[in-house]
Scaffold this motif. Sequence first.
Motif, PDB file in Angstrom:
ATOM      1  N   ILE A 118       7.454 -26.201  12.593  1.00  0.00           N
ATOM      2  CA  ILE A 118       8.263 -26.051  11.695  1.00  0.00           C
ATOM      3  C   ILE A 118       9.722 -25.562  11.591  1.00  0.00           C
ATOM      4  CG2 ILE A 118       7.921 -23.343  10.271  1.00  0.00           C
ATOM      5  CD1 ILE A 118       7.991 -26.539   8.375  1.00  0.00           C
ATOM      6  N   TYR A 119       9.900 -24.490  12.460  1.00  0.00           N
ATOM      7  CA  TYR A 119      11.059 -23.830  12.885  1.00  0.00           C
ATOM      8  C   TYR A 119      11.823 -24.471  13.382  1.00  0.00           C
ATOM      9  CZ  TYR A 119       8.170 -19.880  12.758  1.00  0.00           C
ATOM     10  OH  TYR A 119       6.814 -19.232  11.715  1.00  0.00           O
ATOM     11  N   VAL A 121      12.206 -27.910  12.748  1.00  0.00           N
ATOM     12  CA  VAL A 121      12.459 -28.361  11.914  1.00  0.00           C
ATOM     13  C   VAL A 121      13.824 -28.271  10.999  1.00  0.00           C
ATOM     14  CG1 VAL A 121      11.199 -30.331  10.001  1.00  0.00           C
ATOM     15  CG2 VAL A 121      10.513 -29.336  12.478  1.00  0.00           C
TER      16      VAL A 121
END
Length: 243
Positions: A118-119, A121
């Motif tokens: 998620i980072y 992204v």
Amino acid sequence: MSLRDSPVVTVARRDLKEMLDSPIAYVLFVIYLLVTGYFFSQPLFIMNQANIAPFMDLVPLILIFLVPAVTMRSFSEELKSGTFEVLVTLPLKPHEIVLGKYLGCLGLVAISLALTLIYPVILTVLGRPDWGAVTGAYLGNLFLVAALAAIGVFASSVTRNQIVAYLMSWVIGFAFFMAGKVLVFFPYPLSSFFNYLGFDAHVANIARGVIDIRDMVYFVTLAGFFLALPLIHYEKRFGRQSI
């Protein structure tokens, strides 16, 4: 027999399911995401930089603490509860048990790493991250996890105490981590030896996209060595052949 039904996959699936059914796994996920999230957010809010490099540089050190927490139960819990004796009465060879438990632990840590995707992204929204560097960093850390998980499985196989297994795994992993940090204290060729022995140079090479066979051999040899130790022990103990 299909790969899905192989004894190794069966043991791995069983162990992974047990870990995912336990609240401990989710506590580890939360702690890991909180710690990594803190280091990821620092460059964003303090230096106003959409850069994942400082975060990825710290991931190996975080993994040295995380992976032993995952692997410490692999053998220790079953040895303590007596269920390991039941496991070895099944038509399983020692190498199938060791590899299955190893892959189960590897799967859980891989899930932890996947959660941090998620980072990068987020960085695509805030900037333009170098996806080649991101991919290399994750690949390097996967190789590191493979070695640390093997060390953890070995540590868990020699004691019934999970805390002892954790500490033993952490000490060995930290020793390999520090080997690449003490080069200035040793003359050549000792410095070259410690550089090769430590995790740092190999993870950094892969993270830069330099796929060197020596780095692959390093991680495969390290993982193979520590997996061979419990395998030899249990083959002698239960008098079975792994081939």
